[in-house]
Write a protein that holds these residues in place. Structure first.
Motif, PDB file in Angstrom:
ATOM      1  N   SER A   1       0.834  -1.198   0.000  1.00  0.00           N
ATOM      2  CA  SER A   1       0.000   0.000   0.000  1.00  0.00           C
ATOM      3  C   SER A   1       0.866   1.245   0.000  1.00  0.00           C
ATOM      4  O   SER A   1       2.038   1.224   0.364  1.00  0.00           O
ATOM      5  CB  SER A   1      -0.931  -0.002   1.204  1.00  0.00           C
ATOM      6  OG  SER A   1      -0.208   0.280   2.382  1.00  0.00           O
ATOM      7  N   GLU A   2       0.268   2.357  -0.400  1.00  0.00           N
ATOM      8  CA  GLU A   2       1.003   3.625  -0.455  1.00  0.00           C
ATOM      9  C   GLU A   2       1.490   4.042   0.923  1.00  0.00           C
ATOM     10  O   GLU A   2       2.577   4.568   1.066  1.00  0.00           O
ATOM     11  CB  GLU A   2       0.099   4.706  -1.045  1.00  0.00           C
ATOM     12  CG  GLU A   2       0.785   6.049  -1.196  1.00  0.00           C
ATOM     13  CD  GLU A   2      -0.128   7.110  -1.775  1.00  0.00           C
ATOM     14  OE1 GLU A   2       0.094   8.278  -1.462  1.00  0.00           O
ATOM     15  OE2 GLU A   2      -1.048   6.750  -2.516  1.00  0.00           O
ATOM     16  N   ALA A   3       0.688   3.789   1.971  1.00  0.00           N
ATOM     17  CA  ALA A   3       1.057   4.191   3.330  1.00  0.00           C
ATOM     18  C   ALA A   3       2.312   3.477   3.798  1.00  0.00           C
ATOM     19  O   ALA A   3       3.145   4.065   4.475  1.00  0.00           O
ATOM     20  CB  ALA A   3      -0.084   3.931   4.300  1.00  0.00           C
TER      21      ALA A   3
ATOM     22  N   ASP B   1       8.452   6.835   7.104  1.00  0.00           N
ATOM     23  CA  ASP B   1       7.584   7.331   8.179  1.00  0.00           C
ATOM     24  C   ASP B   1       7.407   8.837   8.143  1.00  0.00           C
ATOM     25  O   ASP B   1       6.293   9.331   8.288  1.00  0.00           O
ATOM     26  CB  ASP B   1       8.121   6.904   9.538  1.00  0.00           C
ATOM     27  CG  ASP B   1       7.798   5.454   9.843  1.00  0.00           C
ATOM     28  OD1 ASP B   1       6.915   4.881   9.183  1.00  0.00           O
ATOM     29  OD2 ASP B   1       8.434   4.898  10.748  1.00  0.00           O
ATOM     30  N   ILE B   2       8.492   9.583   7.958  1.00  0.00           N
ATOM     31  CA  ILE B   2       8.388  11.044   8.010  1.00  0.00           C
ATOM     32  C   ILE B   2       7.465  11.553   6.901  1.00  0.00           C
ATOM     33  O   ILE B   2       6.641  12.439   7.131  1.00  0.00           O
ATOM     34  CB  ILE B   2       9.783  11.721   7.965  1.00  0.00           C
ATOM     35  CG1 ILE B   2       9.673  13.206   8.306  1.00  0.00           C
ATOM     36  CG2 ILE B   2      10.456  11.520   6.637  1.00  0.00           C
ATOM     37  CD1 ILE B   2       9.389  13.476   9.751  1.00  0.00           C
TER      38      ILE B   2
ATOM     39  N   GLU C   1       3.880  13.449   7.376  1.00  0.00           N
ATOM     40  CA  GLU C   1       3.645  14.743   6.727  1.00  0.00           C
ATOM     41  C   GLU C   1       2.366  14.685   5.903  1.00  0.00           C
ATOM     42  O   GLU C   1       1.549  15.609   5.952  1.00  0.00           O
ATOM     43  CB  GLU C   1       4.837  15.121   5.836  1.00  0.00           C
ATOM     44  CG  GLU C   1       6.078  15.525   6.596  1.00  0.00           C
ATOM     45  CD  GLU C   1       5.919  16.819   7.372  1.00  0.00           C
ATOM     46  OE1 GLU C   1       5.178  17.723   6.910  1.00  0.00           O
ATOM     47  OE2 GLU C   1       6.530  16.923   8.451  1.00  0.00           O
ATOM     48  N   GLN C   2       2.177  13.596   5.177  1.00  0.00           N
ATOM     49  CA  GLN C   2       0.982  13.445   4.367  1.00  0.00           C
ATOM     50  C   GLN C   2      -0.267  13.360   5.249  1.00  0.00           C
ATOM     51  O   GLN C   2      -1.293  13.963   4.943  1.00  0.00           O
ATOM     52  CB  GLN C   2       1.096  12.193   3.494  1.00  0.00           C
ATOM     53  CG  GLN C   2      -0.039  12.048   2.518  1.00  0.00           C
ATOM     54  CD  GLN C   2       0.132  10.831   1.631  1.00  0.00           C
ATOM     55  OE1 GLN C   2       0.525   9.761   2.102  1.00  0.00           O
ATOM     56  NE2 GLN C   2      -0.174  10.982   0.359  1.00  0.00           N
ATOM     57  N   ALA C   3      -0.169  12.641   6.359  1.00  0.00           N
ATOM     58  CA  ALA C   3      -1.305  12.532   7.276  1.00  0.00           C
ATOM     59  C   ALA C   3      -1.652  13.900   7.868  1.00  0.00           C
ATOM     60  O   ALA C   3      -2.835  14.238   8.013  1.00  0.00           O
ATOM     61  CB  ALA C   3      -1.001  11.529   8.381  1.00  0.00           C
TER      62      ALA C   3
END
Length: 66
Positions: free
Chosen positions: A2-4, A9-10, A14-16
């Motif tokens: 998956s993309e996640a 992690d960083i 940032e995306q979240a």
């Protein structure tokens, strides 16, 4: 994959953050308030589940039966 899980992690955090802020129309105070409320909800759910497990009231999963 998956993309996640593909992002470091960083970048994922940032995306979240960007998504949470966008969901609150760019209002940082509303974003923080929503995250605090979500965290409190999850803490309550966890406490309830821990209490259920402690008294033996929680349903067993297939992995528990082994």
């Amino acid at each position: 994959m998956s993309e996640a899980t593909a992002l470091p992690d960083i970048d994922r955090y940032e995306q979240a953050c960007d998504q949470a802020i966008a969901m609150c129309d760019g209002n940082l105070r509303s974003t923080i308030k929503a995250l605090i409320m979500a965290n409190e909800y999850l803490e309550t759910e966890l406490q309830e589940l821990q209490a259920a497990v402690a008294c033996g009231c929680a349903p067993r999963t297939n992995s528990d039966a082994a």
